[in-house]
Design an enzyme around this catalytic site. Structure first.
Site, PDB file in Angstrom:
ATOM      1  N   ASP A  50       0.845  -1.204   0.000  1.00 43.39           N
ATOM      2  CA  ASP A  50       0.000   0.000   0.000  1.00 43.39           C
ATOM      3  C   ASP A  50       0.878   1.250   0.000  1.00 43.39           C
ATOM      4  O   ASP A  50       1.647   1.477   0.930  1.00 43.39           O
ATOM      5  CB  ASP A  50      -0.872   0.005   1.270  1.00 43.39           C
ATOM      6  CG  ASP A  50      -1.821   1.192   1.312  1.00 43.39           C
ATOM      7  OD1 ASP A  50      -2.898   1.106   0.716  1.00 43.39           O
ATOM      8  OD2 ASP A  50      -1.458   2.230   1.929  1.00 43.39           O
ATOM      9  N   TYR A  55       2.938   9.843  -0.308  1.00 40.10           N
ATOM     10  CA  TYR A  55       4.019   9.273   0.513  1.00 40.10           C
ATOM     11  C   TYR A  55       5.396   9.524  -0.118  1.00 40.10           C
ATOM     12  O   TYR A  55       6.414   9.275   0.495  1.00 40.10           O
ATOM     13  CB  TYR A  55       3.836   7.756   0.718  1.00 40.10           C
ATOM     14  CG  TYR A  55       2.544   7.332   1.375  1.00 40.10           C
ATOM     15  CD1 TYR A  55       1.699   8.246   1.999  1.00 40.10           C
ATOM     16  CD2 TYR A  55       2.154   5.999   1.390  1.00 40.10           C
ATOM     17  CE1 TYR A  55       0.506   7.848   2.579  1.00 40.10           C
ATOM     18  CE2 TYR A  55       0.962   5.592   1.985  1.00 40.10           C
ATOM     19  CZ  TYR A  55       0.143   6.528   2.569  1.00 40.10           C
ATOM     20  OH  TYR A  55      -1.040   6.126   3.150  1.00 40.10           O
ATOM     21  N   LYS A  84      -2.660   5.821  -4.277  1.00 37.74           N
ATOM     22  CA  LYS A  84      -3.796   6.720  -3.999  1.00 37.74           C
ATOM     23  C   LYS A  84      -3.620   8.044  -4.713  1.00 37.74           C
ATOM     24  O   LYS A  84      -2.500   8.577  -4.775  1.00 37.74           O
ATOM     25  CB  LYS A  84      -3.910   6.980  -2.482  1.00 37.74           C
ATOM     26  CG  LYS A  84      -3.897   5.704  -1.665  1.00 37.74           C
ATOM     27  CD  LYS A  84      -4.083   5.930  -0.179  1.00 37.74           C
ATOM     28  CE  LYS A  84      -3.771   4.638   0.566  1.00 37.74           C
ATOM     29  NZ  LYS A  84      -2.379   4.519   1.011  1.00 37.74           N
ATOM     30  N   HIS A 115      -7.696   9.547  -1.806  1.00 43.99           N
ATOM     31  CA  HIS A 115      -7.070   9.600  -0.478  1.00 43.99           C
ATOM     32  C   HIS A 115      -7.959  10.277   0.566  1.00 43.99           C
ATOM     33  O   HIS A 115      -7.786  10.074   1.757  1.00 43.99           O
ATOM     34  CB  HIS A 115      -5.708  10.315  -0.576  1.00 43.99           C
ATOM     35  CG  HIS A 115      -4.697   9.796   0.388  1.00 43.99           C
ATOM     36  ND1 HIS A 115      -3.374   9.634   0.089  1.00 43.99           N
ATOM     37  CD2 HIS A 115      -4.819   9.374   1.669  1.00 43.99           C
ATOM     38  CE1 HIS A 115      -2.731   9.147   1.140  1.00 43.99           C
ATOM     39  NE2 HIS A 115      -3.589   8.983   2.107  1.00 43.99           N
TER      40      HIS A 115
HETATM   41  N1  NAP Z   1      -5.469   6.250   3.516  1.00 43.33           N
HETATM   42  C1  NAP Z   1      -4.948   6.961   4.477  1.00 43.33           C
HETATM   43  O1  NAP Z   1      -5.288   8.139   4.683  1.00 43.33           O
HETATM   44  C2  NAP Z   1      -3.904   6.325   5.369  1.00 43.33           C
HETATM   45  C3  NAP Z   1      -3.549   6.966   6.551  1.00 43.33           C
HETATM   46  C4  NAP Z   1      -2.614   6.342   7.361  1.00 43.33           C
HETATM   47  C5  NAP Z   1      -2.074   5.125   7.001  1.00 43.33           C
HETATM   48  N2  NAP Z   1      -2.411   4.530   5.820  1.00 43.33           N
HETATM   49  C6  NAP Z   1      -1.780   3.246   5.376  1.00 43.33           C
HETATM   50  O2  NAP Z   1      -1.781   2.327   6.460  1.00 43.33           O
HETATM   51  C7  NAP Z   1      -0.446   1.974   6.785  1.00 43.33           C
HETATM   52  C8  NAP Z   1      -0.298   1.699   8.268  1.00 43.33           C
HETATM   53  O3  NAP Z   1      -0.628   2.799   9.075  1.00 43.33           O
HETATM   54  P1  NAP Z   1       0.470   3.683   9.841  1.00 43.33           P
HETATM   55  O4  NAP Z   1       1.715   3.719   9.064  1.00 43.33           O
HETATM   56  O5  NAP Z   1      -0.205   4.961  10.183  1.00 43.33           O
HETATM   57  O6  NAP Z   1       0.714   2.959  11.233  1.00 43.33           O
HETATM   58  P2  NAP Z   1       0.796   1.508  11.894  1.00 43.33           P
HETATM   59  O7  NAP Z   1       1.013   0.459  10.887  1.00 43.33           O
HETATM   60  O8  NAP Z   1      -0.352   1.416  12.825  1.00 43.33           O
HETATM   61  O9  NAP Z   1       2.094   1.689  12.792  1.00 43.33           O
HETATM   62  C9  NAP Z   1       3.353   1.970  12.266  1.00 43.33           C
HETATM   63  C10 NAP Z   1       4.320   2.129  13.437  1.00 43.33           C
HETATM   64  O10 NAP Z   1       4.420   0.892  14.155  1.00 43.33           O
HETATM   65  C11 NAP Z   1       5.773   0.493  14.262  1.00 43.33           C
HETATM   66  N3  NAP Z   1       5.769  -0.971  14.219  1.00 43.33           N
HETATM   67  C12 NAP Z   1       5.489  -1.752  13.156  1.00 43.33           C
HETATM   68  N4  NAP Z   1       5.535  -3.042  13.471  1.00 43.33           N
HETATM   69  C13 NAP Z   1       5.839  -3.103  14.783  1.00 43.33           C
HETATM   70  C14 NAP Z   1       6.052  -4.181  15.691  1.00 43.33           C
HETATM   71  N5  NAP Z   1       5.913  -5.450  15.288  1.00 43.33           N
HETATM   72  N6  NAP Z   1       6.373  -3.882  16.981  1.00 43.33           N
HETATM   73  C15 NAP Z   1       6.484  -2.603  17.369  1.00 43.33           C
HETATM   74  N7  NAP Z   1       6.311  -1.540  16.559  1.00 43.33           N
HETATM   75  C16 NAP Z   1       5.996  -1.787  15.268  1.00 43.33           C
HETATM   76  C17 NAP Z   1       6.453   1.138  13.078  1.00 43.33           C
HETATM   77  O11 NAP Z   1       7.826   1.339  13.339  1.00 43.33           O
HETATM   78  P3  NAP Z   1       9.001   0.943  12.285  1.00 43.33           P
HETATM   79  O12 NAP Z   1       8.551   1.302  10.905  1.00 43.33           O
HETATM   80  O13 NAP Z   1      10.138   1.765  12.771  1.00 43.33           O
HETATM   81  O14 NAP Z   1       9.250  -0.529  12.461  1.00 43.33           O
HETATM   82  C18 NAP Z   1       5.713   2.480  13.012  1.00 43.33           C
HETATM   83  O15 NAP Z   1       6.234   3.387  13.965  1.00 43.33           O
HETATM   84  C19 NAP Z   1       0.361   3.189   6.304  1.00 43.33           C
HETATM   85  O16 NAP Z   1       1.741   2.943   6.239  1.00 43.33           O
HETATM   86  C20 NAP Z   1      -0.316   3.459   4.989  1.00 43.33           C
HETATM   87  O17 NAP Z   1       0.115   2.530   4.008  1.00 43.33           O
HETATM   88  C21 NAP Z   1      -3.346   5.110   5.011  1.00 43.33           C
END
Ligand code: NAP
Length: 316
Positions: A50, A55, A84, A115
């Site tokens: 994704d 990004y 997106k 988005h």
């Molecule tokens: N459509 C939208 O508006 C939208 C908005 C937000 C997100 N998204 C999508 O959803 C994805 C995920 O959401 P997100 O990036 O906001 O947050 P998330 O996946 O909830 O959390 C990411 C955080 O968790 C840490 N992490 C990952 N695996 C871990 C583990 N096993 N143990 C401990 N910490 C861990 C990562 O650190 P490290 O990377 O340092 O390991 C990072 O700091 C995004 O990357 C994006 O692709 C879409």
């Protein structure tokens, strides 16, 4: 008893295509980190990535995907790549997707998501802002998310994307898309969903209307605050797995697609291990939001983009 490990599965979309129920998220992954993260993910069995125009890492995603395809027996059609369209591009989706495909070096994407449900002014760069730091939107009465979606859907018949959908939307706005006669239904909606914001109503509504829901920020976004939640930690200890495994398994078991992001190789590998949660576990996690409700992501717009009404109201 050891936890029962479950495989990643594919969910059926309303256009008869399918979507793997775990993806690697890439938001905030810098170009170099992103290349390595996507390559690590593909090598350890992820088939779904994704990304988004905003990004600024589509080039890295595309390089990793194409390098992986050259190095392995996996075919392009075995992978599911999502990007997106940014709100400042909503008025010209064909140019937007062609630019994304050029950065990705792909002929098509599997899913192209709007988005947001609010268009931004065009011609002032990525994420245009006013002097107070607010993002500059086009008033919905001038150009609404429905208008944007109507233009976007043409990209399917042109072959640039297999499916379309929309992010950061609520039930009334999904309903409006479903009820508008000249629109193809969104295959997917992608929203912030985790135990502190389970969005039970939205998940149920989408299930009933054959729209797949993707849960973004499954760990509570940057810093993964949800992985320290006492209930999540306790269930992880009970099954002798990581809290991340519990968060992803819960998302998948309730029928959503989980989008965990990491650029850490060991975490990327761990985040795709799913277990079967029992009824008590599901019950506890389903109800954590009664103890703490929290939305982690809220863009700075002058309108409340998550309002439950069909139209937006200004922040007061
Ligand atoms: N459509 C939208 O508006 C939208 C908005 C937000 C997100 N998204 C999508 O959803 C994805 C995920 O959401 P997100 O990036 O906001 O947050 P998330 O996946 O909830 O959390 C990411 C955080 O968790 C840490 N992490 C990952 N695996 C871990 C583990 N096993 N143990 C401990 N910490 C861990 C990562 O650190 P490290 O990377 O340092 O390991 C990072 O700091 C995004 O990357 C994006 O692709 C879409």
């Amino acid at each position: 008893m050891p936890a029962k490990i479950k495989p990643v599965e594919s969910l059926k979309l309303n256009n008869n295509l399918s979507i793997p129920n775990v993806a690697l998220g890439t938001w905030k992954a810098s170009p170099d980190d992103c290349y390595n993260a996507v390559m690590t993910a593909l090598k350890c069995g992820y088939t779904h990535i994704d990304t988004a125009r905003i990004y600024r890492n589509e080039v890295s995603v595309g390089r990793a995907v194409n390098d992986f395809l050259k190095q392995s027996d996996v075919k392009r059609e075995d992978l599911f790549i999502t990007t997106k369209i940014s709100p400042y591009e909503f008025q010209d989706p064909e140019n937007a997707i062609l630019a994304s495909l050029e950065r990705l070096q792909l002929d098509y994407v599997d899913l192209y998501l709007m988005h947001h449900c609010l268009a931004e002014v065009t011609g002032e760069g990525i994420m245009p802002r006013d002097e107070n730091g607010f993002r500059k939107h086009i008033p919905p009465e001038v150009f609404s998310y429905v208008d944007a979606y109507r233009l976007l859907q043409k990209l399917v018949s042109k072959g640039y994307t297999k499916s379309i959908g929309i992010c950061n939307i609520n039930v009334p706005k999904i309903q409006r898309l479903l009820e508008t006669k000249d629109l193809i239904p969104p295959a997917v909606v992608q929203c912030e969903i985790h135990p502190y914001l389970p969005q039970h109503d939205l998940v149920e509504f989408c299930k009933a209307n054959n729209v797949v829901v993707e849960a973004y920020s499954p760990f509570g976004s940057t810093g993964a605050p949800l992985l320290d939640d006492p209930d999540i930690v306790q269930i992880a200890q009970k099954h002798d797995v990581t809290p991340a495994c519990i968060a992803v398994s819960w998302a998948v078991q309730r029928g959503t697609v989980a989008l965990p992001k990491s650029t850490t190789a060991e975490r990327i590998k761990a985040n795709i291990i799913l277990i079967e949660l029992d009824g008590d576990d599901m019950d506890v996690i389903d109800n954590i939001h009664k103890r703490i409700t929290k939305r982690y992501l809220e863009p700075k717009w002058k309108l409340n983009v998550y309002d439950s009404d069909a139209d937006f109201r200004p922040y007061t």
